[in-house]
Design a protein around this motif. Structure first.
Motif, PDB file in Angstrom:
ATOM      1  N   VAL A  39      -1.437 -12.900   4.399  1.00 14.95           N
ATOM      2  CA  VAL A  39      -1.638 -12.168   3.143  1.00 14.95           C
ATOM      3  C   VAL A  39      -3.053 -11.580   3.121  1.00 14.95           C
ATOM      4  CG1 VAL A  39      -1.595 -12.298   0.638  1.00 14.95           C
ATOM      5  CG2 VAL A  39      -0.095 -13.794   1.963  1.00 14.95           C
ATOM      6  N   CYS A  40      -3.138 -10.275   2.930  1.00  9.94           N
ATOM      7  CA  CYS A  40      -4.438  -9.598   2.866  1.00  9.94           C
ATOM      8  C   CYS A  40      -4.945  -9.632   1.437  1.00  9.94           C
ATOM      9  CB  CYS A  40      -4.305  -8.138   3.284  1.00  9.94           C
ATOM     10  SG  CYS A  40      -3.557  -7.924   4.895  1.00  9.94           S
ATOM     11  N   VAL A  41      -6.123 -10.187   1.240  1.00 11.98           N
ATOM     12  CA  VAL A  41      -6.688 -10.189  -0.113  1.00 11.98           C
ATOM     13  C   VAL A  41      -8.060  -9.523  -0.101  1.00 11.98           C
ATOM     14  CG1 VAL A  41      -5.458 -12.262  -0.878  1.00 11.98           C
ATOM     15  CG2 VAL A  41      -7.723 -12.495   0.083  1.00 11.98           C
ATOM     16  N   TYR A  52      -3.477  -7.094  -7.625  1.00 13.07           N
ATOM     17  CA  TYR A  52      -2.228  -6.863  -6.877  1.00 13.07           C
ATOM     18  C   TYR A  52      -2.043  -7.864  -5.733  1.00 13.07           C
ATOM     19  CZ  TYR A  52      -1.815  -2.543  -9.442  1.00 13.07           C
ATOM     20  OH  TYR A  52      -1.692  -1.638 -10.447  1.00 13.07           O
ATOM     21  N   ASP A  53      -3.161  -8.362  -5.215  1.00 11.37           N
ATOM     22  CA  ASP A  53      -3.071  -9.309  -4.103  1.00 11.37           C
ATOM     23  C   ASP A  53      -2.559 -10.664  -4.578  1.00 11.37           C
ATOM     24  OD1 ASP A  53      -4.102  -7.166  -2.838  1.00 11.37           O
ATOM     25  OD2 ASP A  53      -6.091  -8.017  -2.484  1.00 11.37           O
ATOM     26  N   GLU A  54      -2.690 -10.912  -5.882  1.00 10.68           N
ATOM     27  CA  GLU A  54      -2.136 -12.160  -6.418  1.00 10.68           C
ATOM     28  C   GLU A  54      -0.613 -12.160  -6.290  1.00 10.68           C
ATOM     29  OE1 GLU A  54      -3.499 -12.735 -10.403  1.00 10.68           O
ATOM     30  OE2 GLU A  54      -5.571 -13.119  -9.780  1.00 10.68           O
ATOM     31  N   THR A  62      -9.418 -11.879   4.581  1.00  9.04           N
ATOM     32  CA  THR A  62     -10.171 -10.832   3.898  1.00  9.04           C
ATOM     33  C   THR A  62     -11.235 -10.262   4.819  1.00  9.04           C
ATOM     34  OG1 THR A  62     -11.241 -10.233   1.820  1.00  9.04           O
ATOM     35  CG2 THR A  62     -12.004 -12.260   2.829  1.00  9.04           C
ATOM     36  N   VAL A  63     -11.558  -8.991   4.574  1.00  8.03           N
ATOM     37  CA  VAL A  63     -12.709  -8.362   5.215  1.00  8.03           C
ATOM     38  C   VAL A  63     -13.731  -8.205   4.110  1.00  8.03           C
ATOM     39  CG1 VAL A  63     -13.587  -6.309   6.387  1.00  8.03           C
ATOM     40  CG2 VAL A  63     -11.231  -7.081   6.806  1.00  8.03           C
ATOM     41  N   GLY A  64     -14.873  -8.841   4.249  1.00 13.05           N
ATOM     42  CA  GLY A  64     -15.860  -8.757   3.176  1.00 13.05           C
ATOM     43  C   GLY A  64     -17.085  -9.572   3.499  1.00 13.05           C
ATOM     44  N   HIS A 115      -2.538  -1.727  -4.254  1.00 14.22           N
ATOM     45  CA  HIS A 115      -3.827  -1.072  -4.041  1.00 14.22           C
ATOM     46  C   HIS A 115      -4.960  -1.990  -4.461  1.00 14.22           C
ATOM     47  CE1 HIS A 115      -4.330   0.437  -8.281  1.00 14.22           C
ATOM     48  NE2 HIS A 115      -5.591   0.489  -7.934  1.00 14.22           N
ATOM     49  N   GLY A 116      -6.122  -1.713  -3.922  1.00 13.69           N
ATOM     50  CA  GLY A 116      -7.293  -2.502  -4.252  1.00 13.69           C
ATOM     51  C   GLY A 116      -8.002  -1.849  -5.426  1.00 13.69           C
ATOM     52  N   VAL A 117      -8.122  -2.568  -6.563  1.00 12.68           N
ATOM     53  CA  VAL A 117      -8.747  -1.916  -7.717  1.00 12.68           C
ATOM     54  C   VAL A 117     -10.225  -1.669  -7.406  1.00 12.68           C
ATOM     55  CG1 VAL A 117      -7.109  -2.973  -9.344  1.00 12.68           C
ATOM     56  CG2 VAL A 117      -9.360  -3.990  -9.049  1.00 12.68           C
ATOM     57  N   ASN A 133      -7.618   3.055  -3.139  1.00  5.88           N
ATOM     58  CA  ASN A 133      -7.220   3.845  -1.976  1.00  5.88           C
ATOM     59  C   ASN A 133      -5.716   3.853  -1.718  1.00  5.88           C
ATOM     60  OD1 ASN A 133      -9.915   4.578  -0.943  1.00  5.88           O
ATOM     61  ND2 ASN A 133     -10.142   2.354  -0.816  1.00  5.88           N
ATOM     62  N   GLN A 134      -5.103   2.730  -1.938  1.00  4.70           N
ATOM     63  CA  GLN A 134      -3.679   2.584  -1.641  1.00  4.70           C
ATOM     64  C   GLN A 134      -3.366   2.981  -0.198  1.00  4.70           C
ATOM     65  OE1 GLN A 134      -1.259   3.837  -4.964  1.00  4.70           O
ATOM     66  NE2 GLN A 134       0.596   3.601  -3.792  1.00  4.70           N
ATOM     67  N   GLN A 135      -4.122   2.441   0.725  1.00  4.40           N
ATOM     68  CA  GLN A 135      -3.955   2.821   2.127  1.00  4.40           C
ATOM     69  C   GLN A 135      -3.813   1.645   3.085  1.00  4.40           C
ATOM     70  OE1 GLN A 135      -6.959   5.345   3.772  1.00  4.40           O
ATOM     71  NE2 GLN A 135      -7.199   6.572   1.949  1.00  4.40           N
ATOM     72  N   VAL A 136      -4.567   0.577   2.857  1.00  2.31           N
ATOM     73  CA  VAL A 136      -4.801  -0.404   3.914  1.00  2.31           C
ATOM     74  C   VAL A 136      -3.512  -1.029   4.470  1.00  2.31           C
ATOM     75  CG1 VAL A 136      -5.880  -2.639   4.452  1.00  2.31           C
ATOM     76  CG2 VAL A 136      -7.196  -0.859   3.300  1.00  2.31           C
ATOM     77  N   GLY A 137      -2.575  -1.394   3.587  1.00  2.00           N
ATOM     78  CA  GLY A 137      -1.324  -1.986   4.063  1.00  2.00           C
ATOM     79  C   GLY A 137      -0.593  -1.050   5.014  1.00  2.00           C
TER      80      GLY A 137
HETATM   81  N1  LIG Z   1     -11.393  -5.699   2.631  1.00  2.00           N
HETATM   82  C1  LIG Z   1     -10.119  -6.087   2.611  1.00  2.00           C
HETATM   83  N2  LIG Z   1      -9.772  -7.308   3.069  1.00  2.00           N
HETATM   84  C2  LIG Z   1      -8.489  -7.724   3.051  1.00  2.00           C
HETATM   85  N3  LIG Z   1      -7.483  -6.981   2.571  1.00  2.00           N
HETATM   86  C3  LIG Z   1      -7.771  -5.758   2.098  1.00  2.00           C
HETATM   87  C4  LIG Z   1      -9.091  -5.244   2.089  1.00  2.00           C
HETATM   88  N4  LIG Z   1      -9.055  -4.014   1.560  1.00  2.00           N
HETATM   89  C5  LIG Z   1      -7.772  -3.771   1.237  1.00  2.00           C
HETATM   90  N5  LIG Z   1      -6.991  -4.824   1.557  1.00  2.00           N
HETATM   91  C6  LIG Z   1      -5.541  -4.983   1.340  1.00  2.00           C
HETATM   92  O1  LIG Z   1      -4.939  -3.715   1.237  1.00  2.00           O
HETATM   93  C7  LIG Z   1      -4.415  -3.498  -0.062  1.00  2.00           C
HETATM   94  C8  LIG Z   1      -4.616  -2.065  -0.433  1.00  2.00           C
HETATM   95  O2  LIG Z   1      -5.986  -1.786  -0.547  1.00  2.00           O
HETATM   96  P1  LIG Z   1      -6.584  -0.315  -0.635  1.00  2.00           P
HETATM   97  O3  LIG Z   1      -5.990   0.480   0.450  1.00  2.00           O
HETATM   98  O4  LIG Z   1      -8.060  -0.517  -0.482  1.00  2.00           O
HETATM   99  O5  LIG Z   1      -6.244   0.202  -1.993  1.00  2.00           O
HETATM  100  C9  LIG Z   1      -5.119  -4.519  -0.948  1.00  2.00           C
HETATM  101  O6  LIG Z   1      -4.320  -4.850  -2.058  1.00  2.00           O
HETATM  102  C10 LIG Z   1      -5.295  -5.684   0.012  1.00  2.00           C
HETATM  103  O7  LIG Z   1      -4.093  -6.432   0.117  1.00  2.00           O
END
Ligand SMILES: Nc1ncnc2c1ncn2[C@@H]1O[C@H](COP(=O)(O)O)[C@@H](O)[C@H]1O
Ligand SMILES: Cc1cc2nc3c(=O)[nH]c(=O)nc-3n(C[C@H](O)[C@H](O)[C@H](O)COP(=O)(O)OP(=O)(O)OC[C@H]3O[C@@H](n4cnc5c(N)ncnc54)[C@H](O)[C@@H]3O)c2cc1C
Lengths: 325, 258
Positions: free
Chosen positions: B5-7, B38-40, B61-63, B119-121, B125-129
């Motif tokens: 699970v990506c959070v 959304y990650d919840e 997580t990446v952070g 998406h990540g608030v 971006n709504q891209q990473v997945g």
């Molecule tokens: N830095 C991150 N680390 C882990 N998961 C991420 C990260 N950024 C985005 N995600 C995952 O990708 C989803 C979409 O993110 P985003 O594309 O940034 O809107 C998020 O809800 C996370 O599940």
């Protein structure tokens, strides 16, 4: 710059947002001394090239195939990637619709290029710059693509105008190379919500109701007003969480972020998460019985009053105006 | 069934933003950082699958090091393992870099299913997945509000304009989770205590075989600004029916909105 625009159609009709994207694509090509093309996928869709030509496409890559009759990000992702390669696209434009947001990252990842989501502004003087909301519109970032590197954008619908700038719109049959086995995630069916009005993400007028609506049955007064104005019905999270209306109507930071021409907030207090989702609307009307409600701070026009009295009168007045006009 | 699970660790939605002194970033000094809402849904879905089918839930997580807080939160909800991908080279990671980091990490973890949020608030971006799925060469289904798993075959409901799409896919795949999918649980006291003892694996760029030079953002930040304040509006007055008449007239003549 060579700009390729993905033109979205459903049921053989081009989305307005795609013509907006095509117009942006044309401007971007003109400003950078390049060319603009479109790619359209579906079955029996070659006829759509004309409208795309009118909005500025020199070429239209057409993938006319039963494989594209139903959208899938697998088949569309491959085909748009192929079109980008054939055209030598340096900029790849999508609309930030449900389909565009699903498709764009599949394509850019395939091509190994960056993607900027939900762009709402483009500056082309002295280099190309893109502006996009972050934190659902609480702030705006301006970014530049890395020079010489191709990139993708999704464009927020209802922000950019559709312009007439006729070009040849020459149809090029796309040698897409997609085979049935490429489609891994298959759409089995689409259940359209019964008697639904437009989706809030696409509508130019949104009539939104919050906790002040008191119950699900009362949404019909908003529907009547929305119908009269050719708009959509939106909601606050409080109304969605109460189960009065489905989440697809929710406007706000964890719902849809919208910028319609007119947003009418009925019985919505204006919490920060709601404002983030709608305060870039061109005109905002607030109807609320509490004069202190924060929604009035962003409203262009406000009526302090009972929505159950105001909204039906509003609908009547709009009807009367249309009849008179 | 092993679920990854990506959070993302994000400022909560109450956050009021300010532009930082450099004019390029936001000053989020006063923000309360939490698991992306959304990650919840993604964590909850992973836990439900584990409860039904066994296996493990790993959150990643990446952070920065502070993102450990969100990993602990997910562990307290019931996740088994956590991975923190943290490196100075990841600091400016955009969605494309983030997805490449996650893909490199996912390759080292056993997983049958990857869940992300819709998406990540904040970044919005709504891209990473989707990027991650494409990088891994597995199918992606986004904005999912319903999920049935039978063997390795999945039936998913996803939100589209004006309706719902029913999509069939099979494992392994990436699913981005939307509100409606489930009701995320709150961590129990026992869960919170147990989470303190769970180990968090930390990986740097070198552990993932990533060359920092390849992680530069695709777009260069030039300016950060707040939206212009909206001009003061008109609050109408008088009898309600007269106000409504005036409103319609203003919308037509002045605002040209109808
Ligand atoms: N830095 C991150 N680390 C882990 N998961 C991420 C990260 N950024 C985005 N995600 C995952 O990708 C989803 C979409 O993110 P985003 O594309 O940034 O809107 C998020 O809800 C996370 O599940
Ligand atoms: C993580 C998180 C994410 C969130 N995301 C969102 C989001 O995306 N979108 C969102 O909207 N909210 C969101 N919220 C919720 C937000 O904080 C507010 O709780 C919510 O917006 C309140 O909805 P409301 O204005 O309808 O209700 P209330 O705040 O209860 O306001 C109801 C209003 O109706 C008025 N009213 C009552 N009766 C009448 C009447 N007869 N006539 C006229 N006016 C009347 C009242 O004066 C009041 O101002 C989020 C919250 C959290 C914690």
């Amino acid at each position: 710059m060579k700009v390729l625009v993905f033109a979205e159609q459903r049921d053989g009709k081009l989305k307005k947002a795609s013509l907006e994207a095509m117009s942006v694509g044309r401007d971007l090509a003109d400003a950078t001394g390049g060319s603009a093309a479109a790619v359209v996928l579906g079955q029996g869709v070659a006829g759509l090239a004309e409208a795309l030509g009118k909005a500025g496409a020199e070429k239209v890559f057409v993938g006319d195939d039963a494989l594209f009759a139903q959208y899938s990000n697998d088949a569309y992702g491959l085909a748009v990637g192929k079109a980008a390669q054939v055209f030598g696209a340096e900029a790849l434009l999508f609309s930030a619709t449900a389909m565009g947001k699903d498709l764009a990252p599949k394509v850019t990842a395939r091509l190994g290029i960056g993607l900027l989501s939900d762009v709402t502004g483009i500056v082309t003087e002295g280099g190309v710059l893109f502006r996009r909301p972050i934190y659902a519109g609480k702030a705006f970032a301006t970014l530049a693509p890395q020079s010489g590197k191709p990139f993708g954008l999704t464009l927020r619908p209802n922000v950019f105008p559709v312009k007439d700038s006729p070009k040849a719109g020459e149809v090029v049959s796309l040698d897409h190379g997609v085979v049935p086995g490429d489609i891994k995630a298959v759409v089995e069916k689409i259940v359209t919500a019964q008697g639904e009005l437009l989706d809030v993400a696409e509508a130019n007028v949104i009539v939104s109701g919050g906790r002040g609506m008191k119950g699900p049955e009362n949404y019909k007064i908003l529907e009547e007003l929305a119908r009269e104005m050719g708009g959509a019905v939106g909601a606050s999270r409080a109304a969605v969480d109460a189960g009065w209306i489905s989440h697809s109507h929710q406007v706000g930071q964890t719902g849809k972020v919208v910028s319609p021409g007119l947003y009418i907030a009925c019985g919505i207090s204006g919490a920060i998460q709601h404002l983030a989702g709608m305060s870039s609307s061109k005109v905002i009307v607030a109807i609320n019985k509490d004069p202190e409600a924060p929604i009035f701070k962003v409203a262009t026009y406000g009526i302090v009053g009972d929505l159950f009295e105001v909204v039906p009168l509003f609908t009547q007045a709009v009807k009367a105006m249309k009849a008179g006009a | 069934m092993n679920v990854l699970v990506c959070v993302k660790h994000v400022p909560d939605t109450e956050t009021r933003v300010k532009v930082a002194a450099d004019g390029l970033h936001l000053d989020l000094g006063e923000a309360n950082w939490v698991v992306n809402p959304y990650d919840e849904y993604a964590v909850e879905q992973g836990l439900q699958l584990k409860e039904k089918l066994g296996g493990e839930v790993t959150v990643i997580t990446v952070g920065g090091d502070d993102a450990t807080k969100s990993l602990r939160q997910a562990l307290a909800m019931g996740a088994d393992k956590a991975v923190l991908c943290s490196d100075p080279a990841f600091e400016d990671a955009d969605p494309w870099s983030t997805a490449r980091i996650l893909a490199a990490a996912a390759a080292k973890l056993p997983c049958d299913l990857i869940l992300s949020g819709k998406h990540g608030v904040g970044g919005d971006n709504q891209q990473v997945g989707s990027l991650l799925g494409q990088l891994m060469g597995i199918p992606v289904v986004t904005v999912v509000t319903g999920m049935d798993l039978e063997g390795t075959s999945l039936m998913l409901k996803r939100e589209v304009e004006g309706g719902t799409e029913v999509v069939k896919a099979s494992l392994p795949c990436v699913i981005s989770c939307q509100k409606g999918l489930n009701e995320p649980r709150y961590p129990s006291l026992k869960g919170i205590m147990a989470a303190k003892k769970k180990e968090i694996t930390a990986w740097k760029a070198a552990d993932l075989g990533l060359d920092p030079a390849t992680l530069a953002p695709s777009f260069q930040l030039k300016k950060m600004e707040l939206p212009p304040p909206r001009p003061a509006g008109k609050i109408l007055s008088g009898e309600i029916p007269d106000q409504v008449k005036e409103l319609v007239k203003l919308l037509h003549d002045e605002a040209k909105a109808i």
